[in-house]
Scaffold this motif. Structure first.
Motif, PDB file in Angstrom:
ATOM      1  N   VAL A 192     -25.824  91.579 -98.048  1.00 35.93           N
ATOM      2  CA  VAL A 192     -27.550  90.387 -98.736  1.00 35.93           C
ATOM      3  C   VAL A 192     -28.441  91.342 -98.179  1.00 35.93           C
ATOM      4  O   VAL A 192     -28.645  91.487 -97.263  1.00 35.93           O
ATOM      5  CB  VAL A 192     -27.367  89.375 -97.901  1.00 35.93           C
ATOM      6  CG1 VAL A 192     -27.959  88.601 -98.326  1.00 35.93           C
ATOM      7  CG2 VAL A 192     -25.287  88.600 -98.197  1.00 35.93           C
ATOM      8  N   GLN A 231     -33.104  83.873-100.078  1.00 30.26           N
ATOM      9  CA  GLN A 231     -31.689  83.883-101.210  1.00 30.26           C
ATOM     10  C   GLN A 231     -31.713  83.154-101.672  1.00 30.26           C
ATOM     11  O   GLN A 231     -31.963  81.718-100.847  1.00 30.26           O
ATOM     12  CB  GLN A 231     -30.802  84.490-100.061  1.00 30.26           C
ATOM     13  CG  GLN A 231     -30.876  86.174 -99.754  1.00 30.26           C
ATOM     14  CD  GLN A 231     -30.747  87.260-100.582  1.00 30.26           C
ATOM     15  OE1 GLN A 231     -29.971  86.909-101.426  1.00 30.26           O
ATOM     16  NE2 GLN A 231     -31.546  88.538-100.145  1.00 30.26           N
ATOM     17  N   THR A 240     -28.716  80.087-103.023  1.00 27.60           N
ATOM     18  CA  THR A 240     -27.838  79.554-102.146  1.00 27.60           C
ATOM     19  C   THR A 240     -26.125  80.051-103.028  1.00 27.60           C
ATOM     20  O   THR A 240     -26.431  79.724-104.428  1.00 27.60           O
ATOM     21  CB  THR A 240     -27.686  78.107-101.497  1.00 27.60           C
ATOM     22  OG1 THR A 240     -28.161  77.710-103.159  1.00 27.60           O
ATOM     23  CG2 THR A 240     -29.257  78.592-101.361  1.00 27.60           C
ATOM     24  N   ALA A 261     -26.055  76.957 -97.705  1.00 23.36           N
ATOM     25  CA  ALA A 261     -25.928  77.768 -97.206  1.00 23.36           C
ATOM     26  C   ALA A 261     -25.994  78.925 -98.007  1.00 23.36           C
ATOM     27  O   ALA A 261     -25.439  78.637 -99.641  1.00 23.36           O
ATOM     28  CB  ALA A 261     -24.237  77.733 -96.780  1.00 23.36           C
ATOM     29  N   ARG A 279     -22.899  84.715 -98.622  1.00 29.26           N
ATOM     30  CA  ARG A 279     -22.091  85.275 -97.411  1.00 29.26           C
ATOM     31  C   ARG A 279     -21.707  86.465 -97.013  1.00 29.26           C
ATOM     32  O   ARG A 279     -20.902  86.968 -98.528  1.00 29.26           O
ATOM     33  CB  ARG A 279     -21.873  84.327 -96.103  1.00 29.26           C
ATOM     34  CG  ARG A 279     -22.734  83.861 -95.672  1.00 29.26           C
ATOM     35  CD  ARG A 279     -22.501  82.666 -94.783  1.00 29.26           C
ATOM     36  NE  ARG A 279     -22.930  81.875 -94.182  1.00 29.26           N
ATOM     37  CZ  ARG A 279     -23.015  80.794 -94.708  1.00 29.26           C
ATOM     38  NH1 ARG A 279     -22.450  80.128 -95.615  1.00 29.26           N
ATOM     39  NH2 ARG A 279     -23.730  79.706 -94.368  1.00 29.26           N
ATOM     40  N   ASP A 306     -18.414  85.923 -99.619  1.00 31.34           N
ATOM     41  CA  ASP A 306     -18.184  85.365-100.904  1.00 31.34           C
ATOM     42  C   ASP A 306     -17.293  85.504-102.176  1.00 31.34           C
ATOM     43  O   ASP A 306     -18.077  86.950-102.569  1.00 31.34           O
ATOM     44  CB  ASP A 306     -19.391  84.709-101.298  1.00 31.34           C
ATOM     45  CG  ASP A 306     -19.925  83.951-100.713  1.00 31.34           C
ATOM     46  OD1 ASP A 306     -19.046  83.739 -98.749  1.00 31.34           O
ATOM     47  OD2 ASP A 306     -20.767  83.368-100.533  1.00 31.34           O
TER      48      ASP A 306
END
Length: 323
Positions: free
Chosen positions: A76, A81, A83, A95, A98, A101
């Motif tokens: 990332v 960013q 979500t 969140a 990540r 994912d």
């Protein structure tokens, strides 16, 4: 990493395997380890030079191929960013994406030197969505370009009545039928006669086999003509003839829009990445509203074979390449 690129236009033989550095994500980007990349007609049009000749692609020394990706976030970029729950939300709301994912995404910049036919792909995080639960990477990779195109095309029409979908058994057309049915529109589908059971299962209310005099045959079912047409098969005036005066028509390729005869509002859909919308479509795939159709899975090393098979036609679903 290995990537498939085009340095000159031509047939499948011009596809080149290049060893290139693994790209580093910048602010607002994620790097996806590619597990599957769908093969789409736009890839063939890019490789052959059709889009370059049409002025869609500017002059480039190297072009990457592949718009659809399914895989896992590997890195990332620093900075803001999007979500996983809402790709356009502000930091801190939920969140963020990540590493690890499982995601799907769409590369909508056609003239970049690297595409999804590669080991890794960089995308803006706003172009990415969680992969549909329960789907294999190959299945998930068939969703972004085709489902987003169908959804964004439907957004261009205002009717709440009857919509004609040509090419209803194809990848885009099948999604258009399913999405139009979900919106409670009356769907008139056009496809090969042998595809009728499959197309009706997607939600078509009426079926018209492809062939001559399409307008007359559609109007026999819908007197006066349909309210709107989604012409995924690029039939042009034949499909327009089935639309009532003052109705709506959506074209799906550069140069495919017919003249707006009889006051029909003619528009073209130009696909854009939209992670938030893609997340909604992924949920529809999870609940079975959007069937994920894979025509075949091949290794990336057989990209040329995939292009040859797609050029022959007759596929139901998409061919998928895996690194």
């Amino acid at each position: 990493m290995r990537a498939v690129v085009v340095r000159r236009f031509g047939g499948p033989e011009v596809l080149e395997f290049a060893e290139v550095p693994v790209p580093e994500p910048g602010p607002g980007q994620v790097r996806i380890r590619v597990a599957a990349a769908a093969v789409n007609p736009v890839d063939l049009a890019t490789r052959s030079g059709v889009l370059s000749a049409a002025g869609v692609i500017p002059a480039r020394e190297v072009l990457g191929l592949g718009w659809d990706v399914a895989g896992e976030i590997d890195a990332v970029g620093l900075g803001r960013q999007a979500t996983s729950e809402n790709p356009r939300s502000r930091p801190g709301e939920r969140a963020p994406f990540r590493a690890g994912d499982a995601v799907i995404g769409l590369r909508d910049r056609i003239a970049t030197p690297l595409g999804a036919y590669a080991g890794y792909l960089l995308l803006d995080s706003s172009a990415v969505a969680p992969a549909p639960a329960g789907a294999s990477p190959a299945e998930a990779a068939t969703l972004p370009l085709n489902a987003l195109t169908a959804a964004q095309a439907l957004d261009l029409v205002e009717t709440t009545g009857t919509v004609l979908v040509t090419g209803a058994a194809g990848a885009v057309g099948g999604y258009a039928v399913a999405l139009a049915h979900a919106r409670k529109l009356r769907v008139v589908a056009v496809a090969s006669e042998t595809d009728e059971p499959q197309v009706r299962a997607l939600g078509a209310d009426e079926f018209v086999p492809r062939g001559p005099s399409l307008g007359d045959r559609v109007r026999a079912l819908v007197p006066g003509g349909v309210d709107a047409a989604l012409d995924t098969a690029l039939l042009g005036l034949d499909a327009l003839d089935a639309v009532r005066g003052g109705g709506e028509f959506v074209a799906f390729a550069a140069g495919a829009a017919p003249l707006p005869l009889r006051g029909v509002r003619v528009r073209s859909v130009w696909i854009r990445a939209d992670g938030e919308r893609l997340a909604e479509l992924a949920r529809l795939a999870e609940n079975g509203t959007l069937p994920l159709r894979v025509a075949g899975v091949l290794p990336l090393t057989e990209a040329a074979v995939a292009h040859e098979r797609m050029a022959v036609g007759g596929l139901r679903g998409r061919l998928v390449l895996v690194p």
